[in-house]
Scaffold this motif. Structure first.
Motif, short mmCIF file in Angstrom:
data_model
loop_
_atom_site.label_atom_id
_atom_site.label_comp_id
_atom_site.label_asym_id
_atom_site.label_seq_id
_atom_site.Cartn_x
_atom_site.Cartn_y
_atom_site.Cartn_z
N SER A 82 82.01 42.42 18.75
CA SER A 82 82.19 43.79 18.27
C SER A 82 82.58 44.67 19.45
N GLU A 83 83.09 45.86 19.19
CA GLU A 83 83.47 46.76 20.27
C GLU A 83 82.27 47.13 21.13
N LYS A 84 81.13 47.26 20.50
CA LYS A 84 79.90 47.56 21.24
C LYS A 84 79.55 46.43 22.19
N GLN A 85 79.73 45.20 21.75
CA GLN A 85 79.46 44.04 22.59
C GLN A 85 80.46 43.94 23.74
N TRP A 86 81.73 44.24 23.45
CA TRP A 86 82.74 44.23 24.51
C TRP A 86 82.39 45.26 25.58
N GLU A 87 81.95 46.42 25.16
CA GLU A 87 81.60 47.46 26.11
C GLU A 87 80.41 47.03 26.97
N ARG A 88 79.46 46.35 26.36
CA ARG A 88 78.32 45.87 27.14
C ARG A 88 78.75 44.83 28.15
N LEU A 89 79.63 43.93 27.76
CA LEU A 89 80.14 42.92 28.70
C LEU A 89 80.86 43.59 29.86
N ARG A 90 81.61 44.62 29.55
CA ARG A 90 82.33 45.34 30.59
C ARG A 90 81.37 45.96 31.61
N GLN A 91 80.24 46.45 31.11
CA GLN A 91 79.24 47.04 32.00
C GLN A 91 78.61 46.00 32.94
N LEU A 92 78.60 44.75 32.49
CA LEU A 92 77.93 43.68 33.25
C LEU A 92 78.85 42.96 34.23
N THR A 93 80.12 43.32 34.23
CA THR A 93 81.09 42.65 35.09
C THR A 93 81.77 43.64 36.03
N HIS A 94 82.37 43.12 37.06
CA HIS A 94 83.08 43.97 38.02
C HIS A 94 84.24 43.18 38.64
N ILE A 95 85.15 43.90 39.25
CA ILE A 95 86.31 43.28 39.90
C ILE A 95 86.01 42.98 41.36
N ARG A 96 86.50 41.83 41.80
CA ARG A 96 86.46 41.52 43.22
C ARG A 96 87.85 41.08 43.66
N GLU A 97 88.37 41.72 44.67
CA GLU A 97 89.67 41.36 45.22
C GLU A 97 89.44 40.52 46.47
N ILE A 98 90.10 39.38 46.53
CA ILE A 98 89.91 38.44 47.64
C ILE A 98 91.27 38.14 48.25
N THR A 99 91.37 38.28 49.54
CA THR A 99 92.63 38.03 50.23
C THR A 99 92.80 36.54 50.53
N ARG A 100 94.02 36.16 50.82
CA ARG A 100 94.35 34.77 51.12
C ARG A 100 93.43 34.22 52.22
N GLU A 101 92.90 33.04 51.99
CA GLU A 101 92.01 32.29 52.89
C GLU A 101 90.58 32.84 52.93
N GLU A 102 90.31 33.93 52.23
CA GLU A 102 88.93 34.44 52.16
C GLU A 102 88.12 33.56 51.20
N TYR A 103 86.82 33.49 51.43
CA TYR A 103 85.95 32.64 50.61
C TYR A 103 85.28 33.45 49.51
N PHE A 104 85.19 32.84 48.33
CA PHE A 104 84.40 33.38 47.23
C PHE A 104 82.95 32.91 47.38
N SER A 105 82.79 31.66 47.78
CA SER A 105 81.49 31.10 48.11
C SER A 105 81.69 30.02 49.14
N ARG A 106 80.62 29.73 49.91
CA ARG A 106 80.73 28.79 51.02
C ARG A 106 79.78 27.62 50.87
N GLN A 107 80.25 26.47 51.30
CA GLN A 107 79.40 25.28 51.36
C GLN A 107 78.19 25.57 52.24
N GLY A 108 77.01 25.19 51.75
CA GLY A 108 75.79 25.40 52.51
C GLY A 108 75.08 26.70 52.22
N GLU A 109 75.69 27.55 51.38
CA GLU A 109 75.08 28.83 51.01
C GLU A 109 74.88 28.89 49.50
N ALA A 110 73.90 29.65 49.06
CA ALA A 110 73.66 29.82 47.63
C ALA A 110 74.79 30.64 47.02
#
Length: 199
Positions: A23-51
């Motif tokens: 529903s539109e209400k559910q979509w709006e709630r999902l939108r509130q729970l998410t965010h944008i992350r911009e990552i440049t070339r060769e940057e890590y989203f997550s690393r081996q050895g880290e949580a």
């Protein structure tokens, strides 16, 4: 942290709506729970050895999952195209240290949610639990197919698989040696297969 703009949000919404209706209400709630992350070339989203702190929907750009051995040599395990979900699932789900690193091959934009947001999504938006179950099932099937090709396929079949998955657009961004290592063939064999595909 950036909030979702309309282009990125609509891309995510189209992806989910192929399998799940909210529903539109559910979509709006999902939108509130998410965010944008911009990552440049060769940057890590997550690393081996880290949580791992987050999972993300890849709106644009390309990613690879890699593992470093004790000698520091990199092995590419998976490649991610726009529209894929990017995450070290084992670490994210179980809270363990990551066994792989997730690194941007090109400048990328992701829609992300952390562990707390994931719990809220499943609690408040149970329809998405079914959606992610289907996504995980699809990934397992894809992984089985990849393992079969890599284990039993010829060099030609492996390269055709690479192209069939639309990974060909990554060729300018990966070295010949990296692609060959991903396919489990030598760089020389890869050169032969690339030459044959052009005929």
């Amino acid at each position: 942290m950036k909030f979702l703009n309309e282009t990125v949000w609509n891309d995510l919404r189209r992806k989910i709506e192929r399998r799940c209706q909210l529903s539109e209400k559910q979509w709006e709630r999902l939108r509130q729970l998410t965010h944008i992350r911009e990552i440049t070339r060769e940057e890590y989203f997550s690393r081996q050895g880290e949580a791992v702190a987050a999972a993300g929907f890849l709106h644009s750009g390309h990613f690879k999952s890699v593992q470093l051995n004790r000698g520091g040599k990199e092995s590419i395990l998976s490649l991610y195209m726009p529209g894929a979900w990017v995450c070290d699932l084992e670490s994210f789900v179980h809270g363990t240290t990551g066994r792989i690193s997730l690194q941007a091959i090109t400048d990328s934009v992701l829609v992300c949610f952390d562990k707390r947001a994931e719990q809220a999504i499943y609690r408040e938006l149970p329809e998405l639990l079914k959606y992610f179950l289907r996504i995980h099932q699809d990934y397992i099937i894809l992984l089985q197919h990849k393992l079969f090709i890599m284990q039993y396929g010829s060099a030609r079949e492996k390269y055709e698989y690479f192209l069939a998955m639309n990974y060909g657009e990554l060729i300018p961004h990966l070295t010949q040696r990296q692609i060959a290592a991903y396919l489990g063939i030598t760089p020389e064999f890869l050169s032969v297969q690339k030459g044959l595909s052009k005929k």
